[in-house]
Scaffold this motif. Sequence first.
Motif, PDB file in Angstrom:
ATOM      1  N   GLN A   1       0.838  -1.195   0.000  1.00  0.00           N
ATOM      2  CA  GLN A   1       0.000   0.000   0.000  1.00  0.00           C
ATOM      3  C   GLN A   1       0.872   1.243   0.000  1.00  0.00           C
ATOM      4  OE1 GLN A   1      -3.094  -0.303  -0.418  1.00  0.00           O
ATOM      5  NE2 GLN A   1      -4.118   1.587   0.216  1.00  0.00           N
ATOM      6  N   VAL A   2       0.494   2.223  -0.765  1.00  0.00           N
ATOM      7  CA  VAL A   2       1.244   3.475  -0.875  1.00  0.00           C
ATOM      8  C   VAL A   2       0.361   4.612  -0.390  1.00  0.00           C
ATOM      9  CG1 VAL A   2       2.290   5.104  -2.486  1.00  0.00           C
ATOM     10  CG2 VAL A   2       2.670   2.651  -2.779  1.00  0.00           C
ATOM     11  N   GLN A   3       0.922   5.457   0.442  1.00  0.00           N
ATOM     12  CA  GLN A   3       0.225   6.671   0.866  1.00  0.00           C
ATOM     13  C   GLN A   3       0.987   7.883   0.348  1.00  0.00           C
ATOM     14  OE1 GLN A   3      -0.176   6.174   5.157  1.00  0.00           O
ATOM     15  NE2 GLN A   3      -2.266   5.432   4.871  1.00  0.00           N
ATOM     16  N   LEU A   4       0.232   8.879  -0.095  1.00  0.00           N
ATOM     17  CA  LEU A   4       0.813  10.079  -0.679  1.00  0.00           C
ATOM     18  C   LEU A   4       0.380  11.299   0.119  1.00  0.00           C
ATOM     19  CD1 LEU A   4      -0.027   9.241  -4.401  1.00  0.00           C
ATOM     20  CD2 LEU A   4       2.118   8.809  -3.209  1.00  0.00           C
ATOM     21  N   VAL A   5       1.331  12.140   0.482  1.00  0.00           N
ATOM     22  CA  VAL A   5       1.033  13.344   1.252  1.00  0.00           C
ATOM     23  C   VAL A   5       1.648  14.543   0.544  1.00  0.00           C
ATOM     24  CG1 VAL A   5       1.258  14.539   3.447  1.00  0.00           C
ATOM     25  CG2 VAL A   5       0.953  12.051   3.402  1.00  0.00           C
ATOM     26  N   GLU A   6       0.777  15.469   0.128  1.00  0.00           N
ATOM     27  CA  GLU A   6       1.244  16.670  -0.575  1.00  0.00           C
ATOM     28  C   GLU A   6       1.533  17.797   0.416  1.00  0.00           C
ATOM     29  OE1 GLU A   6      -2.267  15.014  -3.142  1.00  0.00           O
ATOM     30  OE2 GLU A   6      -1.837  15.376  -1.010  1.00  0.00           O
ATOM     31  N   SER A   7       2.400  18.694   0.005  1.00  0.00           N
ATOM     32  CA  SER A   7       2.676  19.911   0.765  1.00  0.00           C
ATOM     33  C   SER A   7       3.196  20.972  -0.192  1.00  0.00           C
ATOM     34  CB  SER A   7       3.685  19.653   1.886  1.00  0.00           C
ATOM     35  OG  SER A   7       4.923  19.229   1.339  1.00  0.00           O
ATOM     36  N   GLY A   8       3.212  22.211   0.289  1.00  0.00           N
ATOM     37  CA  GLY A   8       3.805  23.280  -0.495  1.00  0.00           C
ATOM     38  C   GLY A   8       2.826  24.214  -1.174  1.00  0.00           C
ATOM     39  N   GLY A   9       1.536  23.939  -1.046  1.00  0.00           N
ATOM     40  CA  GLY A   9       0.565  24.840  -1.647  1.00  0.00           C
ATOM     41  C   GLY A   9       0.495  26.159  -0.892  1.00  0.00           C
ATOM     42  N   GLY A  10      -0.242  27.113  -1.466  1.00  0.00           N
ATOM     43  CA  GLY A  10      -0.389  28.396  -0.803  1.00  0.00           C
ATOM     44  C   GLY A  10      -0.914  29.451  -1.745  1.00  0.00           C
ATOM     45  N   LEU A  11      -0.786  30.690  -1.304  1.00  0.00           N
ATOM     46  CA  LEU A  11      -1.246  31.846  -2.078  1.00  0.00           C
ATOM     47  C   LEU A  11      -0.037  32.554  -2.676  1.00  0.00           C
ATOM     48  CD1 LEU A  11      -3.442  33.924  -2.882  1.00  0.00           C
ATOM     49  CD2 LEU A  11      -3.054  35.012  -0.646  1.00  0.00           C
ATOM     50  N   VAL A  12      -0.111  32.846  -3.957  1.00  0.00           N
ATOM     51  CA  VAL A  12       0.997  33.507  -4.637  1.00  0.00           C
ATOM     52  C   VAL A  12       0.434  34.469  -5.675  1.00  0.00           C
ATOM     53  CG1 VAL A  12       1.218  31.696  -6.380  1.00  0.00           C
ATOM     54  CG2 VAL A  12       3.209  33.091  -5.799  1.00  0.00           C
ATOM     55  N   GLN A  13       1.162  35.520  -5.962  1.00  0.00           N
ATOM     56  CA  GLN A  13       0.731  36.460  -6.994  1.00  0.00           C
ATOM     57  C   GLN A  13       1.050  35.907  -8.387  1.00  0.00           C
ATOM     58  OE1 GLN A  13       2.563  40.263  -6.088  1.00  0.00           O
ATOM     59  NE2 GLN A  13       0.752  40.914  -4.958  1.00  0.00           N
ATOM     60  N   ALA A  14       0.294  36.374  -9.351  1.00  0.00           N
ATOM     61  CA  ALA A  14       0.545  35.973 -10.729  1.00  0.00           C
ATOM     62  C   ALA A  14       1.988  36.291 -11.105  1.00  0.00           C
ATOM     63  CB  ALA A  14      -0.413  36.691 -11.671  1.00  0.00           C
ATOM     64  N   GLY A  15       2.620  35.351 -11.792  1.00  0.00           N
ATOM     65  CA  GLY A  15       4.020  35.498 -12.153  1.00  0.00           C
ATOM     66  C   GLY A  15       4.968  34.876 -11.149  1.00  0.00           C
ATOM     67  N   GLY A  16       4.447  34.511  -9.998  1.00  0.00           N
ATOM     68  CA  GLY A  16       5.271  33.930  -8.952  1.00  0.00           C
ATOM     69  C   GLY A  16       5.489  32.441  -9.129  1.00  0.00           C
ATOM     70  N   SER A  17       6.127  31.845  -8.112  1.00  0.00           N
ATOM     71  CA  SER A  17       6.481  30.428  -8.163  1.00  0.00           C
ATOM     72  C   SER A  17       6.098  29.722  -6.878  1.00  0.00           C
ATOM     73  CB  SER A  17       7.994  30.269  -8.379  1.00  0.00           C
ATOM     74  OG  SER A  17       8.407  30.841  -9.596  1.00  0.00           O
ATOM     75  N   LEU A  18       5.849  28.448  -7.001  1.00  0.00           N
ATOM     76  CA  LEU A  18       5.635  27.557  -5.867  1.00  0.00           C
ATOM     77  C   LEU A  18       6.240  26.204  -6.207  1.00  0.00           C
ATOM     78  CD1 LEU A  18       1.905  28.073  -4.727  1.00  0.00           C
ATOM     79  CD2 LEU A  18       3.956  28.614  -3.399  1.00  0.00           C
ATOM     80  N   ARG A  19       6.644  25.477  -5.170  1.00  0.00           N
ATOM     81  CA  ARG A  19       7.082  24.103  -5.372  1.00  0.00           C
ATOM     82  C   ARG A  19       6.250  23.183  -4.493  1.00  0.00           C
ATOM     83  NH1 ARG A  19      12.787  20.892  -4.443  1.00  0.00           N
ATOM     84  NH2 ARG A  19      12.165  21.048  -2.240  1.00  0.00           N
ATOM     85  N   LEU A  20       5.567  22.266  -5.126  1.00  0.00           N
ATOM     86  CA  LEU A  20       4.794  21.267  -4.409  1.00  0.00           C
ATOM     87  C   LEU A  20       5.654  20.020  -4.198  1.00  0.00           C
ATOM     88  CD1 LEU A  20       1.365  21.471  -6.295  1.00  0.00           C
ATOM     89  CD2 LEU A  20       2.209  22.862  -4.391  1.00  0.00           C
ATOM     90  N   SER A  21       5.427  19.376  -3.061  1.00  0.00           N
ATOM     91  CA  SER A  21       6.109  18.128  -2.760  1.00  0.00           C
ATOM     92  C   SER A  21       5.070  17.050  -2.496  1.00  0.00           C
ATOM     93  CB  SER A  21       6.998  18.276  -1.534  1.00  0.00           C
ATOM     94  OG  SER A  21       7.991  19.250  -1.728  1.00  0.00           O
ATOM     95  N   CYS A  22       5.430  15.827  -2.820  1.00  0.00           N
ATOM     96  CA  CYS A  22       4.572  14.680  -2.549  1.00  0.00           C
ATOM     97  C   CYS A  22       5.439  13.585  -1.961  1.00  0.00           C
ATOM     98  CB  CYS A  22       3.900  14.205  -3.825  1.00  0.00           C
ATOM     99  SG  CYS A  22       2.989  12.661  -3.655  1.00  0.00           S
ATOM    100  N   ALA A  23       5.258  13.338  -0.684  1.00  0.00           N
ATOM    101  CA  ALA A  23       6.017  12.295   0.001  1.00  0.00           C
ATOM    102  C   ALA A  23       5.237  10.990  -0.049  1.00  0.00           C
ATOM    103  CB  ALA A  23       6.284  12.705   1.442  1.00  0.00           C
TER     104      ALA A  23
END
Length: 120
Positions: A1-23
């Motif tokens: 069995q595999v479990q996936l947990v995301e992180s790294g979301g949020g609020l950002v202005q247009a043109g900005g960057s985010l990095r999501l992670s999935c453990a």
Amino acid sequence: QVQLVESGGGLVQAGGSLRLSCAASGRIFSTYVMGWFRQAPGKEREFVATITWGAGSAYYADSVKGRFTISRDNAKNTVYLQMNSLKPEDTAVYFCTAKRSSFGPRYDYWGQGTQVTVSS
């Protein structure tokens, strides 16, 4: 069995960057395909990007090609989604997913999702 947990979301202005992670917990085999989907309010879930666990071959939706990069760290059992030049239309809940092989459309495992909001 595999479990996936995301992180790294949020609020950002247009043109900005985010990095999501999935453990991922559990054993990830080289045949696995890991990916990201997203779902905006009132819309169906849509494909964003996938990567093969063994070879690291990546595929992208046309809407994110050139702006998003999917990668994986086999040692950490983690998949990343680097999102640059974000647009308001990228606003959605982003889901990490995995399937045991590249055959067939069905994904076997899903995370709970992480919210990404891009303000104009």
